[in-house]
Design a protein around this motif. Sequence first.
Motif, PDB file in Angstrom:
ATOM      1  N   VAL A 170      54.362 -46.560 -26.262  1.00  0.00           N
ATOM      2  CA  VAL A 170      54.821 -45.695 -27.130  1.00  0.00           C
ATOM      3  C   VAL A 170      56.628 -45.725 -27.018  1.00  0.00           C
ATOM      4  CG1 VAL A 170      55.217 -43.065 -27.616  1.00  0.00           C
ATOM      5  CG2 VAL A 170      53.076 -43.679 -27.300  1.00  0.00           C
ATOM      6  N   LEU A 171      56.926 -45.780 -25.806  1.00  0.00           N
ATOM      7  CA  LEU A 171      58.346 -45.876 -25.432  1.00  0.00           C
ATOM      8  C   LEU A 171      58.926 -47.272 -26.099  1.00  0.00           C
ATOM      9  CD1 LEU A 171      60.808 -44.967 -23.941  1.00  0.00           C
ATOM     10  CD2 LEU A 171      60.083 -46.311 -21.928  1.00  0.00           C
ATOM     11  N   VAL A 172      58.166 -48.240 -26.117  1.00  0.00           N
ATOM     12  CA  VAL A 172      58.495 -49.513 -26.604  1.00  0.00           C
ATOM     13  C   VAL A 172      58.824 -49.217 -28.341  1.00  0.00           C
ATOM     14  CG1 VAL A 172      57.751 -51.787 -27.285  1.00  0.00           C
ATOM     15  CG2 VAL A 172      57.492 -50.920 -25.052  1.00  0.00           C
ATOM     16  N   SER A 173      57.865 -48.366 -28.790  1.00  0.00           N
ATOM     17  CA  SER A 173      57.837 -48.159 -30.039  1.00  0.00           C
ATOM     18  C   SER A 173      59.118 -47.369 -30.508  1.00  0.00           C
ATOM     19  CB  SER A 173      56.652 -47.313 -30.674  1.00  0.00           C
ATOM     20  OG  SER A 173      56.671 -46.945 -31.870  1.00  0.00           O
ATOM     21  N   GLY A 174      59.513 -46.465 -29.636  1.00  0.00           N
ATOM     22  CA  GLY A 174      60.742 -45.540 -29.867  1.00  0.00           C
ATOM     23  C   GLY A 174      61.896 -46.667 -29.917  1.00  0.00           C
ATOM     24  N   VAL A 175      61.981 -47.430 -28.895  1.00  0.00           N
ATOM     25  CA  VAL A 175      63.311 -48.288 -28.939  1.00  0.00           C
ATOM     26  C   VAL A 175      63.249 -49.440 -30.093  1.00  0.00           C
ATOM     27  CG1 VAL A 175      64.161 -50.274 -27.636  1.00  0.00           C
ATOM     28  CG2 VAL A 175      63.073 -48.547 -26.366  1.00  0.00           C
ATOM     29  N   GLY A 176      61.933 -49.803 -30.505  1.00  0.00           N
ATOM     30  CA  GLY A 176      61.928 -50.432 -31.630  1.00  0.00           C
ATOM     31  C   GLY A 176      62.225 -49.782 -33.096  1.00  0.00           C
ATOM     32  N   GLN A 177      62.086 -48.379 -33.017  1.00  0.00           N
ATOM     33  CA  GLN A 177      62.585 -47.404 -34.081  1.00  0.00           C
ATOM     34  C   GLN A 177      64.055 -47.548 -34.405  1.00  0.00           C
ATOM     35  OE1 GLN A 177      60.810 -43.473 -34.137  1.00  0.00           O
ATOM     36  NE2 GLN A 177      61.991 -42.939 -35.724  1.00  0.00           N
ATOM     37  N   LEU A 178      64.634 -47.314 -33.131  1.00  0.00           N
ATOM     38  CA  LEU A 178      65.985 -47.325 -33.165  1.00  0.00           C
ATOM     39  C   LEU A 178      66.789 -48.713 -33.390  1.00  0.00           C
ATOM     40  CD1 LEU A 178      68.869 -46.068 -32.521  1.00  0.00           C
ATOM     41  CD2 LEU A 178      68.204 -46.612 -29.954  1.00  0.00           C
ATOM     42  N   MET A 179      66.063 -49.792 -32.802  1.00  0.00           N
ATOM     43  CA  MET A 179      66.503 -51.280 -32.973  1.00  0.00           C
ATOM     44  C   MET A 179      66.249 -51.731 -34.637  1.00  0.00           C
ATOM     45  SD  MET A 179      68.275 -51.815 -30.322  1.00  0.00           S
ATOM     46  CE  MET A 179      68.648 -53.565 -30.855  1.00  0.00           C
TER      47      MET A 179
ATOM     48  N   GLN B 264      52.020 -46.705 -43.259  1.00  0.00           N
ATOM     49  CA  GLN B 264      52.430 -47.344 -42.029  1.00  0.00           C
ATOM     50  C   GLN B 264      52.392 -46.212 -40.850  1.00  0.00           C
ATOM     51  OE1 GLN B 264      55.692 -50.227 -42.196  1.00  0.00           O
ATOM     52  NE2 GLN B 264      56.257 -50.022 -40.130  1.00  0.00           N
ATOM     53  N   VAL B 265      52.695 -45.150 -40.933  1.00  0.00           N
ATOM     54  CA  VAL B 265      52.599 -44.123 -40.008  1.00  0.00           C
ATOM     55  C   VAL B 265      51.052 -43.870 -39.534  1.00  0.00           C
ATOM     56  CG1 VAL B 265      52.991 -41.611 -39.365  1.00  0.00           C
ATOM     57  CG2 VAL B 265      54.717 -43.191 -40.584  1.00  0.00           C
ATOM     58  N   PHE B 266      50.082 -44.106 -40.670  1.00  0.00           N
ATOM     59  CA  PHE B 266      48.826 -44.100 -40.154  1.00  0.00           C
ATOM     60  C   PHE B 266      48.602 -44.902 -39.192  1.00  0.00           C
ATOM     61  CE2 PHE B 266      44.453 -45.289 -40.693  1.00  0.00           C
ATOM     62  CZ  PHE B 266      43.557 -44.484 -41.331  1.00  0.00           C
ATOM     63  N   ILE B 267      48.989 -46.242 -39.115  1.00  0.00           N
ATOM     64  CA  ILE B 267      48.512 -47.158 -38.200  1.00  0.00           C
ATOM     65  C   ILE B 267      49.372 -46.401 -36.677  1.00  0.00           C
ATOM     66  CG2 ILE B 267      48.896 -49.286 -37.038  1.00  0.00           C
ATOM     67  CD1 ILE B 267      49.255 -50.169 -40.211  1.00  0.00           C
ATOM     68  N   GLN B 268      50.392 -45.837 -36.884  1.00  0.00           N
ATOM     69  CA  GLN B 268      51.303 -45.425 -35.484  1.00  0.00           C
ATOM     70  C   GLN B 268      50.312 -44.162 -35.109  1.00  0.00           C
ATOM     71  OE1 GLN B 268      54.996 -43.497 -36.739  1.00  0.00           O
ATOM     72  NE2 GLN B 268      55.474 -43.128 -34.708  1.00  0.00           N
ATOM     73  N   GLY B 269      49.908 -43.260 -35.890  1.00  0.00           N
ATOM     74  CA  GLY B 269      49.504 -42.232 -35.536  1.00  0.00           C
ATOM     75  C   GLY B 269      47.858 -42.405 -34.734  1.00  0.00           C
ATOM     76  N   THR B 270      47.215 -43.464 -35.337  1.00  0.00           N
ATOM     77  CA  THR B 270      46.016 -44.210 -34.758  1.00  0.00           C
ATOM     78  C   THR B 270      46.064 -44.428 -33.393  1.00  0.00           C
ATOM     79  OG1 THR B 270      45.011 -44.475 -37.140  1.00  0.00           O
ATOM     80  CG2 THR B 270      44.122 -45.399 -34.894  1.00  0.00           C
ATOM     81  N   LEU B 271      47.025 -45.299 -33.329  1.00  0.00           N
ATOM     82  CA  LEU B 271      47.197 -46.025 -32.038  1.00  0.00           C
ATOM     83  C   LEU B 271      47.824 -45.216 -30.770  1.00  0.00           C
ATOM     84  CD1 LEU B 271      48.896 -49.345 -32.877  1.00  0.00           C
ATOM     85  CD2 LEU B 271      46.682 -49.157 -31.992  1.00  0.00           C
ATOM     86  N   PHE B 272      48.706 -44.062 -31.320  1.00  0.00           N
ATOM     87  CA  PHE B 272      49.307 -43.345 -30.093  1.00  0.00           C
ATOM     88  C   PHE B 272      48.054 -42.276 -29.785  1.00  0.00           C
ATOM     89  CE2 PHE B 272      54.190 -42.975 -31.796  1.00  0.00           C
ATOM     90  CZ  PHE B 272      54.228 -44.105 -31.308  1.00  0.00           C
ATOM     91  N   VAL B 273      47.272 -41.843 -30.532  1.00  0.00           N
ATOM     92  CA  VAL B 273      46.121 -41.029 -30.156  1.00  0.00           C
ATOM     93  C   VAL B 273      45.055 -41.500 -29.135  1.00  0.00           C
ATOM     94  CG1 VAL B 273      44.404 -39.548 -31.026  1.00  0.00           C
ATOM     95  CG2 VAL B 273      46.675 -39.251 -32.050  1.00  0.00           C
ATOM     96  N   TRP B 274      44.737 -42.796 -29.972  1.00  0.00           N
ATOM     97  CA  TRP B 274      43.467 -43.549 -29.223  1.00  0.00           C
ATOM     98  C   TRP B 274      43.871 -44.528 -28.278  1.00  0.00           C
ATOM     99  CZ3 TRP B 274      39.121 -41.094 -29.674  1.00  0.00           C
ATOM    100  CH2 TRP B 274      38.811 -40.408 -30.580  1.00  0.00           C
ATOM    101  N   LEU B 275      45.101 -45.019 -27.837  1.00  0.00           N
ATOM    102  CA  LEU B 275      45.159 -45.964 -26.906  1.00  0.00           C
ATOM    103  C   LEU B 275      44.744 -45.620 -25.565  1.00  0.00           C
ATOM    104  CD1 LEU B 275      48.466 -47.927 -27.884  1.00  0.00           C
ATOM    105  CD2 LEU B 275      46.291 -48.868 -27.486  1.00  0.00           C
ATOM    106  N   PRO B 276      45.217 -44.494 -25.142  1.00  0.00           N
ATOM    107  CA  PRO B 276      44.624 -44.003 -23.935  1.00  0.00           C
ATOM    108  C   PRO B 276      43.001 -43.972 -23.662  1.00  0.00           C
ATOM    109  CG  PRO B 276      46.459 -42.345 -24.369  1.00  0.00           C
ATOM    110  CD  PRO B 276      45.845 -43.290 -25.702  1.00  0.00           C
ATOM    111  N   SER B 277      42.407 -43.492 -24.613  1.00  0.00           N
ATOM    112  CA  SER B 277      40.842 -43.738 -24.676  1.00  0.00           C
ATOM    113  C   SER B 277      40.579 -45.008 -24.685  1.00  0.00           C
ATOM    114  CB  SER B 277      40.306 -42.995 -25.981  1.00  0.00           C
ATOM    115  OG  SER B 277      40.641 -41.559 -25.644  1.00  0.00           O
ATOM    116  N   TYR B 278      41.036 -46.012 -25.443  1.00  0.00           N
ATOM    117  CA  TYR B 278      40.696 -47.520 -25.306  1.00  0.00           C
ATOM    118  C   TYR B 278      40.884 -48.019 -24.011  1.00  0.00           C
ATOM    119  CZ  TYR B 278      41.170 -52.441 -26.632  1.00  0.00           C
ATOM    120  OH  TYR B 278      41.082 -53.804 -26.679  1.00  0.00           O
ATOM    121  N   LEU B 279      41.933 -47.797 -23.551  1.00  0.00           N
ATOM    122  CA  LEU B 279      42.336 -48.435 -22.273  1.00  0.00           C
ATOM    123  C   LEU B 279      41.292 -47.771 -21.046  1.00  0.00           C
ATOM    124  CD1 LEU B 279      46.092 -48.154 -22.280  1.00  0.00           C
ATOM    125  CD2 LEU B 279      44.733 -50.391 -22.510  1.00  0.00           C
TER     126      LEU B 279
END
Length: 448
Positions: A283-292, A249-264
């Motif tokens: 990424v901030l939403v992801s951090g809040v989601g991790q806690l919640m 699952q972290v595979f998906i997380q690492g991919t999105l965190f790295v490539w989203l700026p280039s995609y946008l």
Amino acid sequence: MNLSTTNEMPASTAATRDSSRTYAWVVFALMFCLLLSDYMSRQALNAFFPILKVQWQMSDTHLGSISSVVPLTVGILTLPFSIFADRWGRVKSIALMVALWSVATLGCAIASNYEEMLVARFFVGVGEAAYGSVGIAIIVNIFPKHMRSGIAGGFTSAAAFGSVLGVSLSGIVATHFGWRWSMGVMAIFGFVLLIVYCCVVTEKRLERAHLEDVAPVTYGSAKLTLRALIAGIFPSRSVFCAYLGCALQVFIQGTLFVWLPSYLNRYWGMSVSQAALTAAGLVLVSGVGQLMCGVITDRISGGSSLKRWNMAIAYCLALGALLTIAFQVPQGTLQLVLLAFAVFFLASSFGTCSPIIANATSSAIHGSVFATLTLFNNILGLAAGPFLTGAAADAVGLKVALHCLPLLAVLPFIMFIVGRRFSLAETSRSRLEQAMLSRNGKSQASDV
């Protein structure tokens, strides 16, 4: 002589406890800021991928490799470095690590080509290799046991916030002053924290802040054989599934965190700073989601590992479904909203798999256990994700590569289902063995 009893503690004892509590929170704040620096140095580079791609004529595979080399190095070195830190001294080890990753980040700022940047990023990974596991080992020993879940959750959330600060601040600085200054700012932040840390945190002061309900730390006392250590880290098939499912699952997380700026930047036409800020928000939403997700899991699961497996399966299913829908709709506000809902569940595996693993392993080796989880997450997740996606982007384009990403959510989903089945079988076997032991005990008692 008058004798009396009172519930009030001596003033000197109360003052000592208050002082220890204050010092513990100061140490926590420093550990939190150091983890911020760790992830700021690690993720800052992602913001100016578009600049490096043009300036150095780099392929997406090259860009993915200079991002992946850090988590790959962390994954390889985290376990041996954590064992070394436990034996040599955690305070000294952290100081050495911070100094190394700050110097290496400065090296990134003066790199003149891909090869030099790759070497500098490698040493960033060497410096950061064991900070997460060693840092949390320090703070859990100066807080009461009943606060450990909150303390651990608060500490690890610095990873998400550090990623946000690293990407967003780096994008802004790179736009106005150039990308080299972005890495320079990250290095300066690390050096400042190192000076404060060396002045505030010492072994003697940590020992004075030590609490009565927490076992003292004795360096070099644990001398397990390699076979015993491995058996303790992997006590069952369900625990192995938790390690592997979390990493997938972290595979998906690492991919999105790295490539989203280039995609946008490439497909939405955003500037480097706009893309960095938008990705940072996700990424901030992801951090809040991790806690919640962790809080929700605790409330629903209680002490049941089986229910934690159920929550892991549900979160993974939600992640895959939402990501699939998000990448199918046209680019626009709706896609961003759906991506935000999806990334809310992106890091949910930390809150489900970590307690499953902790409950099934001995607390005496939890440092090595969580270093092993870090190894899985970094090598199979944070390192493999960006690199393989970069290679796929060179072959079929970044847009197609990211649109295929939701399909990979099937892998951790399957692993969590398999782990749940193993857990049920192991629980049934354990209950049967206990029943047989109880029956044998009663039989022996009756014979006597």
